[in-house]
Design a protein around this motif. Structure first.
Motif, short mmCIF file in Angstrom:
data_model
loop_
_atom_site.label_atom_id
_atom_site.label_comp_id
_atom_site.label_asym_id
_atom_site.label_seq_id
_atom_site.Cartn_x
_atom_site.Cartn_y
_atom_site.Cartn_z
N LEU A 87 0.85 -1.19 0.00
CA LEU A 87 0.00 0.00 0.00
C LEU A 87 0.88 1.24 0.00
CD1 LEU A 87 -2.57 -1.07 2.75
CD2 LEU A 87 -3.06 -0.82 0.32
N SER A 88 0.32 2.35 -0.40
CA SER A 88 1.05 3.61 -0.41
C SER A 88 0.52 4.50 0.72
CB SER A 88 0.86 4.31 -1.75
OG SER A 88 1.56 5.53 -1.78
N PHE A 89 1.44 5.07 1.51
CA PHE A 89 1.11 5.99 2.60
C PHE A 89 1.85 7.28 2.35
CE2 PHE A 89 0.61 1.71 4.16
CZ PHE A 89 -0.59 1.77 4.84
N SER A 90 1.11 8.36 2.10
CA SER A 90 1.71 9.66 1.76
C SER A 90 2.69 9.50 0.59
CB SER A 90 2.42 10.26 2.98
OG SER A 90 1.51 10.44 4.03
N ASN A 91 2.25 8.77 -0.43
CA ASN A 91 3.02 8.52 -1.65
C ASN A 91 4.31 7.73 -1.41
OD1 ASN A 91 1.17 9.78 -3.39
ND2 ASN A 91 1.99 11.78 -2.84
N ILE A 92 4.39 7.02 -0.29
CA ILE A 92 5.54 6.16 0.00
C ILE A 92 5.05 4.73 0.01
CG2 ILE A 92 7.33 5.56 1.67
CD1 ILE A 92 7.17 8.48 2.67
N PRO A 93 5.55 3.89 -0.90
CA PRO A 93 5.11 2.49 -0.93
C PRO A 93 5.61 1.72 0.30
CG PRO A 93 6.82 2.87 -2.57
CD PRO A 93 6.52 4.19 -1.94
N GLU A 94 4.73 0.90 0.84
CA GLU A 94 5.05 0.10 2.04
C GLU A 94 4.52 -1.31 1.84
OE1 GLU A 94 6.45 1.24 4.94
OE2 GLU A 94 6.18 3.42 4.88
N MET A 95 5.21 -2.28 2.41
CA MET A 95 4.71 -3.66 2.48
C MET A 95 4.31 -3.93 3.92
SD MET A 95 4.50 -5.11 -0.44
CE MET A 95 4.15 -6.78 0.07
N LEU A 96 3.11 -4.46 4.11
CA LEU A 96 2.62 -4.79 5.44
C LEU A 96 2.41 -6.30 5.53
CD1 LEU A 96 1.49 -1.84 4.64
CD2 LEU A 96 0.01 -2.16 6.58
N HIS A 97 2.68 -6.84 6.70
CA HIS A 97 2.45 -8.26 6.99
C HIS A 97 1.57 -8.29 8.22
CE1 HIS A 97 3.43 -12.14 8.89
NE2 HIS A 97 3.46 -12.57 7.65
N VAL A 98 0.37 -8.88 8.08
CA VAL A 98 -0.62 -8.83 9.17
C VAL A 98 -1.16 -10.24 9.45
CG1 VAL A 98 -2.81 -7.82 9.93
CG2 VAL A 98 -1.31 -6.51 8.42
N PRO A 99 -0.93 -10.76 10.66
CA PRO A 99 -1.56 -12.03 11.04
C PRO A 99 -3.07 -11.81 11.19
CG PRO A 99 0.28 -11.50 12.50
CD PRO A 99 0.01 -10.29 11.68
N PHE A 100 -3.87 -12.79 10.81
CA PHE A 100 -5.32 -12.65 10.94
C PHE A 100 -5.73 -12.46 12.40
CE2 PHE A 100 -5.17 -14.68 6.74
CZ PHE A 100 -5.90 -13.73 6.03
N ASP A 101 -4.97 -13.03 13.33
CA ASP A 101 -5.30 -12.87 14.75
C ASP A 101 -5.09 -11.43 15.24
OD1 ASP A 101 -6.03 -15.49 14.94
OD2 ASP A 101 -4.19 -16.16 15.93
N ALA A 102 -4.36 -10.61 14.48
CA ALA A 102 -4.15 -9.21 14.85
C ALA A 102 -5.31 -8.32 14.42
CB ALA A 102 -2.86 -8.69 14.23
N ILE A 103 -6.18 -8.82 13.54
CA ILE A 103 -7.28 -8.01 13.00
C ILE A 103 -8.30 -7.73 14.10
CG2 ILE A 103 -9.22 -7.96 11.37
CD1 ILE A 103 -7.48 -9.55 9.44
N THR A 104 -8.67 -6.45 14.20
CA THR A 104 -9.69 -6.03 15.18
C THR A 104 -10.99 -5.62 14.49
OG1 THR A 104 -8.79 -3.78 15.20
CG2 THR A 104 -8.00 -5.31 16.90
N GLY A 105 -10.94 -5.35 13.19
CA GLY A 105 -12.15 -4.96 12.49
C GLY A 105 -12.03 -5.13 10.99
N PHE A 106 -13.15 -5.42 10.36
CA PHE A 106 -13.23 -5.58 8.91
C PHE A 106 -14.55 -4.95 8.49
CE2 PHE A 106 -14.97 -7.81 5.25
CZ PHE A 106 -13.91 -7.80 4.35
#
Length: 189
Positions: A85-104
């Motif tokens: 994803l891009s944040f303030s025009n800076i590309p970033e890679m995120l790694h998220v475990p499903f157990d970390a999700i608090t909302g969808f």
């Protein structure tokens, strides 16, 4: 009242996290269908979450990402997902475990899930003492919510829920027809 040895609350949360996993798997294969897009909130302190130091500083506890127009390299595994994803025009890679999700939330169809944060366990199956996740988790099934509104700050939502519980309210009115539904309404009391 008898003790829930089966732990339906944990099974329900696991099944609902499976919904998120399945939706992301489909999107990784075929892209976003129609007007669907997602807001995914997650605990940035949860073990296994990998975000840049810049994002961690900006979002020390919780972060919400939007999967809509500009994302890349969505890779979904059994226990986590990675996304660019891009944040303030800076590309970033995120790694998220499903157990970390608090909302969808998918605002195109007003569908959302809210999860209680899980207490991470180590490889021996013991609760992690060094983990910042709350120790009072997993929460009872009455706290698992099945529909929440979009773009609602987590702190404001927590304050509203606290006020509702102090006033004895079990549901909260939401704009645009969204409604929080408690699993307790479907259980025998």
């Amino acid at each position: 009242m008898s003790t829930d040895l089966i732990r339906y609350d944990l099974l329900a949360q696991e099944a609902l996290r499976g919904v998120v996993r399945r939706v992301l798997e489909d999107v990784s294969r075929t892209g976003l269908p129609g007007e669907h897009h997602f807001y995914i909130s997650f605990n940035t302190e949860f073990p296994g979450v990998r975000i840049s130091p810049r994002l961690r500083e900006k979002y020390p506890e919780e972060m919400t990402i939007v999967i809509q127009h500009q994302f890349w390299d969505l890779n979904v595994e059994d226990h986590d997902f990675q996304i660019g994803l891009s944040f303030s025009n800076i590309p970033e890679m995120l790694h998220v475990p499903f157990d970390a999700i608090t909302g969808f939330f998918d605002p195109s169809v007003k569908f959302g899930l809210k999860f209680e944060p899980l207490t991470p366990v180590d490889e021996d199956g013991k609760t992690s003492e060094s983990s910042p996740a709350p120790a009072a988790v997993p929460a009872p099934a009455s706290e698992v919510r099945s529909i929440v509104p979009a773009a609602r700050p987590a702190k404001a939502e927590a304050e509203d829920e606290k006020a509702a519980s102090e006033n004895g309210d079990e549901t909260e009115e939401k704009p645009e027809g969204a409604q929080i539904v408690s699993l307790d309404k479907f259980r025998k009391k």
